[in-house]
Design an enzyme around this catalytic site. Structure first.
Site, PDB file in Angstrom:
ATOM      1  N   ARG A  73       0.819  -1.203   0.029  1.00 60.66           N
ATOM      2  CA  ARG A  73       0.098  -0.189  -0.055  1.00 60.66           C
ATOM      3  C   ARG A  73       0.878   1.375   0.028  1.00 60.66           C
ATOM      4  O   ARG A  73       1.892   1.167   0.557  1.00 60.66           O
ATOM      5  CB  ARG A  73      -0.736  -0.015   1.273  1.00 60.66           C
ATOM      6  CG  ARG A  73      -1.776  -1.283   1.461  1.00 60.66           C
ATOM      7  CD  ARG A  73      -2.933  -0.993   0.503  1.00 60.66           C
ATOM      8  NE  ARG A  73      -3.874  -2.269   0.695  1.00 60.66           N
ATOM      9  CZ  ARG A  73      -3.811  -3.685   0.153  1.00 60.66           C
ATOM     10  NH1 ARG A  73      -2.811  -3.754  -0.650  1.00 60.66           N
ATOM     11  NH2 ARG A  73      -4.522  -4.440   0.270  1.00 60.66           N
ATOM     12  N   ASP A  90       4.346  -2.725   3.446  1.00 57.12           N
ATOM     13  CA  ASP A  90       3.155  -4.149   3.248  1.00 57.12           C
ATOM     14  C   ASP A  90       2.904  -4.162   4.519  1.00 57.12           C
ATOM     15  O   ASP A  90       3.384  -4.798   5.404  1.00 57.12           O
ATOM     16  CB  ASP A  90       4.316  -5.305   2.854  1.00 57.12           C
ATOM     17  CG  ASP A  90       3.800  -6.447   3.165  1.00 57.12           C
ATOM     18  OD1 ASP A  90       2.231  -6.436   3.181  1.00 57.12           O
ATOM     19  OD2 ASP A  90       4.096  -7.693   2.520  1.00 57.12           O
ATOM     20  N   TYR A  91       1.697  -3.481   4.687  1.00 56.77           N
ATOM     21  CA  TYR A  91       1.290  -3.484   6.224  1.00 56.77           C
ATOM     22  C   TYR A  91       0.098  -4.447   6.548  1.00 56.77           C
ATOM     23  O   TYR A  91      -0.678  -4.410   7.625  1.00 56.77           O
ATOM     24  CB  TYR A  91       0.510  -2.173   6.650  1.00 56.77           C
ATOM     25  CG  TYR A  91      -0.501  -1.700   6.142  1.00 56.77           C
ATOM     26  CD1 TYR A  91      -0.594  -0.838   4.612  1.00 56.77           C
ATOM     27  CD2 TYR A  91      -1.803  -1.825   6.444  1.00 56.77           C
ATOM     28  CE1 TYR A  91      -1.700  -0.580   4.403  1.00 56.77           C
ATOM     29  CE2 TYR A  91      -2.972  -1.526   5.986  1.00 56.77           C
ATOM     30  CZ  TYR A  91      -2.964  -0.641   4.745  1.00 56.77           C
ATOM     31  OH  TYR A  91      -4.056  -0.201   4.224  1.00 56.77           O
ATOM     32  N   HIS A  92      -0.097  -5.759   5.840  1.00 59.69           N
ATOM     33  CA  HIS A  92      -1.034  -6.668   6.367  1.00 59.69           C
ATOM     34  C   HIS A  92      -0.354  -7.916   6.592  1.00 59.69           C
ATOM     35  O   HIS A  92       0.589  -8.097   6.319  1.00 59.69           O
ATOM     36  CB  HIS A  92      -1.971  -6.883   4.980  1.00 59.69           C
ATOM     37  CG  HIS A  92      -2.926  -5.969   4.850  1.00 59.69           C
ATOM     38  ND1 HIS A  92      -2.854  -5.006   4.133  1.00 59.69           N
ATOM     39  CD2 HIS A  92      -4.047  -5.971   5.573  1.00 59.69           C
ATOM     40  CE1 HIS A  92      -4.125  -4.319   4.149  1.00 59.69           C
ATOM     41  NE2 HIS A  92      -4.918  -4.727   4.981  1.00 59.69           N
TER      42      HIS A  92
END
Length: 92
Positions: A73, A90-92
């Site tokens: 994101r 990449d925050y998931h």
């Protein structure tokens, strides 16, 4: 206009086009997103079809996100008419 970045590689990509600090296969999409973010004067200007624009919550409340690819994101917030704290993660 983009005023500040949180991601050094994204800053370099925006300023020089160097892909050294980003996922190279994200370059075309990131370039389009950065162009748009640099031109818009508010977060809703990033609400384009296919970009998955949405506001964030919890510790990132007040920030917004657009989908680059998979879990990657680009996040940002606005101060006045300027985008600030632009990040690539990449925050998931």
């Amino acid at each position: 206009m983009i005023r500040t970045f949180n991601h050094k590689g994204l800053t370099t990509f925006f300023e020089t086009g160097s892909k050294a600090g980003i996922q190279p296969h994200h370059a075309l999409r990131l370039a389009a997103m950065l162009r748009r973010l640099n031109e818009t004067t508010n977060a809703k200007g990033m609400n384009l079809p296919g970009w998955g624009f949405h506001p964030l919550t919890a510790n990132l409340a007040g920030h917004y996100s657009v989908s680059v690819n998979g879990n990657w994101r680009m996040t940002f917030t606005f101060e006045g008419e300027d985008a600030i704290l632009v990040d690539y993660q990449d925050y998931h």
